[in-house]
Write an enzyme that holds these catalytic residues in place. Structure first.
Site, mmCIF file in Angstrom:
data_model
loop_
_atom_site.group_PDB
_atom_site.id
_atom_site.type_symbol
_atom_site.label_atom_id
_atom_site.label_comp_id
_atom_site.label_asym_id
_atom_site.label_seq_id
_atom_site.Cartn_x
_atom_site.Cartn_y
_atom_site.Cartn_z
ATOM 1 N N MET A 1 0.840 -1.204 0.000
ATOM 2 C CA MET A 1 0.000 0.000 0.000
ATOM 3 C C MET A 1 0.873 1.251 0.000
ATOM 4 S SD MET A 1 -3.311 0.541 2.353
ATOM 5 C CE MET A 1 -4.806 1.189 1.672
ATOM 6 N N CYS A 2 1.340 1.701 1.118
ATOM 7 C CA CYS A 2 2.218 2.880 1.265
ATOM 8 C C CYS A 2 1.444 4.199 1.183
ATOM 9 C CB CYS A 2 3.341 2.955 0.244
ATOM 10 S SG CYS A 2 4.435 1.530 0.273
ATOM 11 N N GLY A 3 1.961 5.180 1.880
ATOM 12 C CA GLY A 3 1.405 6.527 1.822
ATOM 13 C C GLY A 3 2.508 7.492 1.441
ATOM 14 N N ARG A 32 -1.551 3.394 6.013
ATOM 15 C CA ARG A 32 -1.140 2.972 4.661
ATOM 16 C C ARG A 32 0.273 2.402 4.658
ATOM 17 N NH1 ARG A 32 -4.384 4.865 0.499
ATOM 18 N NH2 ARG A 32 -2.733 4.185 -0.902
ATOM 19 N N THR A 149 5.402 6.610 3.965
ATOM 20 C CA THR A 149 5.169 5.594 4.993
ATOM 21 C C THR A 149 5.030 4.278 4.260
ATOM 22 O OG1 THR A 149 2.763 5.855 4.933
ATOM 23 C CG2 THR A 149 3.971 7.237 6.503
#
Lengths: 301, 229
Positions: A1-3, A32, A149
């Site tokens: 996912m990651c932000g 995320r 993130t």
């Protein structure tokens, strides 16, 4: 996912508070990406034009002042090291490439996370709030920051696998998504173009690709444009530049992004909630960047 | 008329949904104002009774999902999947929406006063969607029933693999997806569209729109293939 998040402060009066405004943006993206976090901060410091290289040591208690003394002696220039957690910013009145090469040649125990004159990159494993706290982000001043993130998919959860990735002097990349042709592209860049890689991370390949394009004379926009053709996979990229940042989403828009701007600042994030605490955001212009289109914001433009 | 205000900074998302789902007391016919939305996800989901809900500010993912009977207004932009699986009632967004607005909706009306991004009305099954601005690519993909009305332009691959849904576009269509074709407007369709535009509160003339739908040429439409099952 990651932000991913980015914030540029147009209003110089806000710049002493950059870290304080940026911290909740990263914190809001914890869901995320809870496994690692990293950020790039751009700060011009009173016209100082010396080289600035951020280095990271995996061994605790590294003797940074000895490193600075050694750098000063070998390079014949004044050098200082400013530690922050397991990173340090090494400065010397030489060009950034020489300083970076010096560290990489003589200190394989260290990894260089950034080089340039205004950019610093810090990253580590752990919850974003803990990572930001370790580096004292809420006290940081500067013109702009880019952050990430991480929820790892393509490579291990390590400090070196965290974003941002340095893509040349004062340039960095953060990525939400995953690339599917990174193995072949990494081999090609390494074998045909001599690009060096530190990890198995897919984003590092995108960073290496952009670095290579830029070294061939491309602008950031041109390098990203070429990336739409050569990078296969899902992505929203944010690229930090010396005086701003660029955003690009893959043409089928697999990964989200939102941008916002008012007279004081311009910001991007994976989701609006990361922007919700910015001053006067409810009155700002807020939009979703279109897929396959490069958005660039530069303070000098 | 009493209006109940719920401040999300104080109450949180779970308490808001508990209240609006009628699990803390009667809600039918009620009027609610929700403040400090701040892009939070899953606001006002799973409502089952007629009531009026106004959400102040931009909302995150899946706002007003699975709504039945209630009228929900978002005063701002909405993230991915607003009004997903709408059953009945009305959801109105005064700003723009992200992708998959009204996805798989079975009934009711979704009005987007601004523009919608990719995959608007994907696999819609009876919902009516009226967009004041434009929509992104792959909208109405595998749309089965209902109407998608676009006052601006439509992105690429509109209505790919569409079944019985109807699409109306006033502006330019970048490209049509597989098996989606332009059809005659006809008086009945135009009258129905005009009524829908009025119900959505959009001032537009139905005769300025073009109508698109299924050519019914894909595998599923060929009776010869029925024996395969």
């Amino acid at each position: 996912m990651c932000g991913i998040v980015g914030l540029y402060l147009k209003n110089p009066a806000l710049r002493p508070h950059l870290g304080r405004l940026f911290t909740p943006m990263m914190g809001e993206m914890t869901e995320r990406g809870p496994d690692s976090a990293g950020f790039a901060v751009y700060r011009e410091e009173g016209g100082r034009n010396e080289a600035k290289v951020t280095v990271c040591s995996m061994a605790p208690g590294y003797d940074w002042s000895a490193l600075a003394a050694e750098a000063g002696e070998s390079l014949g220039a004044e050098a200082v090291a400013e530690p922050a957690s397991n990173h340090a910013v090494l400065r010397a009145s030489v060009d950034a490439g020489s300083l970076r090469d010096w560290v990489e040649a003589g200190h394989p125990e260290l990894s260089v996370t950034s080089s340039g004159t205004v950019l610093e990159i810090y990253k580590d494993v752990g919850l974003p709030a803990d990572v930001l706290d370790r580096f004292g982000v809420s006290q940081m001043a500067g013109s702009h920051m880019i952050g990430h993130t991480r929820m790892a998919t393509e490579s291990a959860v390590t400090t070196a696998g965290a974003h941002p990735f340095n893509t040349g002097d004062d340039l960095c990349l953060v990525h939400n998504g995953s690339l599917s042709n990174h193995h072949r592209l990494r081999d090609w860049l390494r074998e045909q173009q001599g690009v060096r890689f530190q990890t198995d991370n897919d984003t590092e390949v995108a960073a290496g690709y952009l670095t290579w394009r830029i070294s061939e004379g491309a602008s950031i926009a041109e390098a990203l444009e070429a990336g739409i053709r050569d990078l296969d996979g899902f992505y929203t990229f944010a690229v930090g530049t010396r005086d701003g940042f660029s955003v690009l989403r893959d043409p089928i828009a697999c990964k989200p992004a939102v941008m916002a701007e008012n007279d004081d600042w311009v910001a991007m994030a994976s989701e609006f909630r990361a922007l919700a605490d910015l001053p006067d955001v409810e009155a700002a212009s807020v939009w979703e960047p279109e897929p396959g289109k490069i958005y660039s914001w530069s303070g000098s433009a | 008329m009493t209006v109940e205000t719920i401040d999300l900074d104080a109450a949180g998302v779970r308490a808001l949904n508990r209240r609006l789902q009628g699990r803390d007391g009667p809600v039918a016919g009620g009027h609610f104002i929700v403040t400090n939305a701040k892009g939070r996800h899953a606001l006002a989901v799973g409502l089952t009774e007629a009531m009026d809900v106004r959400i102040r500010g931009h909302v995150g993912y899946y706002c007003a999902g699975m709504n039945r009977e209630a009228d929900v207004t978002v005063e701002g932009n909405a993230g991915t999947g607003v009004a997903e699986n709408l059953m009945s009632g009305t959801v109105r967004v005064t700003g723009d929406t992200s992708q998959s607005a009204g996805a798989s909706g079975r009934g009711g009306l979704l009005v987007i006063e601004g523009s919608a991004s990719a995959r608007c009305g994907i696999t819609m099954k009876g919902i009516d969607i009226v967009v004041g601005g434009s929509i992104g690519h792959m909208s109405a993909f595998m749309a089965q029933a209902g109407r998608l009305v676009v006052c601006g332009d439509a992105g690429a691959y509109l209505g790919d693999s569409i079944y019985e849904a109807e699409i109306f576009v006033r502006g330019r269509v970048e490209s049509l997806g597989a098996d989606c074709v332009e059809k005659d407007m006809g008086e009945r369709a135009a009258d129905g569209l005009q009524t829908l535009l009025e119900r959505a509160g959009v001032a537009a003339d139905a005769r300025e729109f073009r109508r698109y739908g299924s050519a019914r040429q894909l595998y599923n439409f060929r009776v010869d293939n029925a024996a395969a099952y």
